[in-house]
Design a protein around this motif. Structure first.
Motif, short mmCIF file in Angstrom:
data_model
loop_
_atom_site.label_atom_id
_atom_site.label_comp_id
_atom_site.label_asym_id
_atom_site.label_seq_id
_atom_site.Cartn_x
_atom_site.Cartn_y
_atom_site.Cartn_z
N HIS A 123 44.89 -6.95 -11.56
CA HIS A 123 43.55 -7.04 -11.19
C HIS A 123 43.43 -6.78 -9.68
N VAL A 124 42.20 -5.90 -9.43
CA VAL A 124 41.97 -5.82 -7.99
C VAL A 124 40.53 -6.14 -7.71
N ASN A 184 47.05 -8.95 0.37
CA ASN A 184 47.22 -7.77 -0.44
C ASN A 184 45.84 -6.89 -0.11
N VAL A 185 45.46 -6.83 1.18
CA VAL A 185 44.09 -6.25 1.73
C VAL A 185 44.32 -4.71 1.75
N PHE A 186 43.38 -3.95 1.48
CA PHE A 186 43.31 -2.63 1.61
C PHE A 186 42.03 -2.14 2.24
N THR A 187 41.91 -1.66 3.46
CA THR A 187 40.51 -1.69 3.86
C THR A 187 40.18 0.02 3.94
N VAL A 188 38.89 0.21 3.43
CA VAL A 188 38.30 1.48 3.51
C VAL A 188 36.92 1.33 4.13
N ARG A 189 36.36 2.63 4.25
CA ARG A 189 34.88 2.50 5.09
C ARG A 189 33.95 3.12 3.70
N VAL A 190 32.74 2.69 3.79
CA VAL A 190 31.76 3.04 2.93
C VAL A 190 30.45 3.41 3.59
N ASP A 191 29.92 4.57 3.24
CA ASP A 191 28.49 4.96 3.79
C ASP A 191 27.44 4.70 2.94
N THR A 367 34.65 2.14 13.62
CA THR A 367 34.72 2.11 12.00
C THR A 367 35.13 3.40 11.29
N LEU A 368 34.79 4.38 12.01
CA LEU A 368 35.08 5.85 11.64
C LEU A 368 36.49 6.07 11.61
N THR A 369 37.44 5.12 12.21
CA THR A 369 38.87 5.43 12.26
C THR A 369 39.41 4.79 10.81
N VAL A 370 38.64 4.29 9.92
CA VAL A 370 39.01 3.65 8.74
C VAL A 370 38.85 4.87 7.44
N GLN A 371 39.68 5.01 6.68
CA GLN A 371 39.71 5.91 5.62
C GLN A 371 38.41 5.72 4.79
N PRO A 372 37.83 6.90 4.30
CA PRO A 372 36.56 6.44 3.20
C PRO A 372 37.16 6.04 1.94
N ILE A 373 36.13 5.53 1.25
CA ILE A 373 36.64 4.78 0.14
C ILE A 373 37.12 5.50 -1.03
N ASP A 374 36.41 6.78 -1.37
CA ASP A 374 36.54 7.71 -2.33
C ASP A 374 38.19 7.52 -2.87
N ASP A 375 38.71 8.70 -2.65
CA ASP A 375 40.22 8.84 -3.28
C ASP A 375 41.02 7.88 -2.63
N ALA A 376 40.91 7.57 -1.38
CA ALA A 376 41.92 6.54 -0.87
C ALA A 376 42.11 5.12 -1.63
N PHE A 380 45.52 3.69 -4.02
CA PHE A 380 45.54 2.27 -3.80
C PHE A 380 45.73 1.76 -5.07
N LEU A 381 44.84 1.94 -6.01
CA LEU A 381 44.97 1.25 -7.54
C LEU A 381 46.24 2.05 -8.15
N GLU A 382 46.21 3.45 -8.02
CA GLU A 382 47.60 4.25 -8.56
C GLU A 382 48.78 3.64 -8.10
N ARG A 383 48.80 2.97 -7.06
CA ARG A 383 50.16 2.36 -6.57
C ARG A 383 50.35 1.16 -7.11
N ILE A 384 49.09 0.31 -7.15
CA ILE A 384 49.38 -1.07 -7.89
C ILE A 384 49.53 -0.98 -9.21
N HIS A 385 49.20 0.09 -9.97
CA HIS A 385 49.52 0.32 -11.45
C HIS A 385 51.02 0.74 -11.53
N ALA A 386 51.37 1.47 -10.49
CA ALA A 386 52.84 1.99 -10.66
C ALA A 386 53.69 0.76 -10.56
N GLU A 387 53.37 -0.38 -9.68
CA GLU A 387 54.26 -1.18 -9.09
C GLU A 387 54.28 -2.38 -10.18
N ASN A 388 53.38 -2.48 -11.01
CA ASN A 388 53.10 -3.49 -12.30
C ASN A 388 52.92 -2.76 -13.67
#
Length: 390
Positions: A123-124, A184-191, A367-376, A380-388
């Protein structure tokens, strides 16, 4: 959770997951079915509509000095209370019928967490609320442990199982660096700009070379609480004395008191009152924001480099207002003693002093140095699924 603003904050990840080829269903109370399905996503009816009862229960104004205790009590009672148990049972049934690989949830929605833990699913969390470390407070952890026992789960004395697999942080790292200390934090930016958003034509008519454009909003939730109408009327009245073109959104939620808010006042000629505008898109065109310090609105101000006047009303908004002041990109007003003159003075100060704009631009650039939420976030979710993977 059965709240319009919370639901919409989850949607960028849900929509991106679907674009990337995944199956996505959204579990939320039945009255949001049309909202979910309009976004092209499957709706699963789950959980009670408890937000309205909570709003009705606020029969007093909570002064700022009591807000920290009020917030922790609220989270323990409502986030970890009977609504979480009911939601947990509904999501458990959805897990059995729908067979998902992963549960994604709003930080404050704990039914999905309980159901996922019992099913052994990863769960994320998505940081829809700000200052998510509050969920590790002793009151919340104790209340949540009682719910864990109901679901046959072992104790979690420090509450960190909430973030055991991953947490998507939508806050600017420089704005709230302590969010990066969560597990287990993963940071994204949202506009906040949604696909297909278009500004109404009348907005373009308010942008000129003579006066700045100011936007004021107390969000989608505050308009459902009638006692918060007076501060917004003072904003409307006070901005009549400011040399600016002004857009005020009264907020259109499912239980809307917007007409009551503006019904008894004279709206100044330079102020345009609207029920709703596509706020994330509008942020790109404004010179200043007047806000209650809601998480989504604050994130949009930061990513667009917009200076602010903050009038915090509830929960983590007071901490957000403090951070805006600390970063030099705005001033804070006390809603319990607010006058139209206070609003006019604060707005004029922020508009006329370029240091606020420079501070906002400085935080924006970081803040704009952080990757946007979308596919990033999806990766991240795909990696968590693969690991679990089961």
């Amino acid at each position: 959770m059965p709240a319009h603003d919370h639901l919409l904050e989850l949607m960028p990840v849900a929509e991106a997951a679907k674009r990337c080829g995944h199956d996505v269903a959204v579990a939320v109370s039945g009255r949001f079915a049309a909202t979910v399905e309009a976004l092209g996503l499957e709706h699963i009816t789950a959980g009670p509509d408890w937000i309205g009862d909570f709003i009705d229960s606020i029969d007093r104004n909570v002064p700022p000095e009591e807000m920290d205790d009020f917030t922790q009590d609220f989270m323990a009672e409502m986030f970890c209370g009977d609504p979480a148990t009911a939601m947990g049972h509904d999501v458990a049934e959805a897990i059995e019928n729908w067979n998902p690989d992963l549960v994604l949830r709003d930080t404050g929605e704990l039914g999905g967490y309980l159901a996922a833990e019992r099913a052994g699913l990863p769960h994320v969390t998505v940081g829809v609320v700000d200052f998510n470390g509050m969920m590790l407070g002793s009151g919340v952890v104790a209340a949540l442990d009682r719910r864990r026992r109901q679901f046959g789960l072992p104790p979690d004395p420090d509450g960190r199982r909430q973030y055991a697999y991953g947490h998507i942080n939508m806050l600017a790292p420089d704005f709230v660096p302590e969010e990066l200390e969560l597990p287990n934090v993963f940071t994204v930016r949202v506009d906040g700009v949604r696909r297909g958003d278009v500004l109404p034509a009348w907005v373009g008519e308010l942008v000129d070379d003579k006066r700045p454009l100011v936007y004021a909003s107390f969000g989608t939730a505050a308009s459902t609480i009638p006692s918060y109408g007076p501060p917004l009327t003072k904003v409307i009245t006070g901005m009549g004395d400011v040399d600016a073109n002004v857009i005020v959104s009264t907020g259109k939620s499912l239980d809307w008191h917007g007409k009551e808010i503006v019904g008894g006042i004279q709206v100044p000629e330079n102020v345009r009152v609207a029920e709703w505008v596509p706020q994330g898109l509008l942020m790109r065109s404004i010179d200043m924001l007047i806000t209650h310090g809601g998480p989504a609105t604050s994130r949009q101000a930061i990513v667009n480099g917009v200076p602010v006047v903050v009038i915090p009303l509830l929960f983590d908004a007071f901490k957000i207002a403090d951070r805006f002041e600390q970063h030099g990109m705005g001033v804070q007003l006390d809603w319990t003693s607010l006058t139209p003159g206070d609003v006019a003075t604060a707005a004029t100060t922020v508009l006329n002093d370029p240091t606020y704009q420079r501070a906002a631009r400085r935080l924006q650039a970081r803040t704009l140095t952080v990757q946007p939420i979308d596919d990033a976030a999806v990766k991240f979710l795909e990696r968590i699924h693969a690991e679990n993977a089961r």
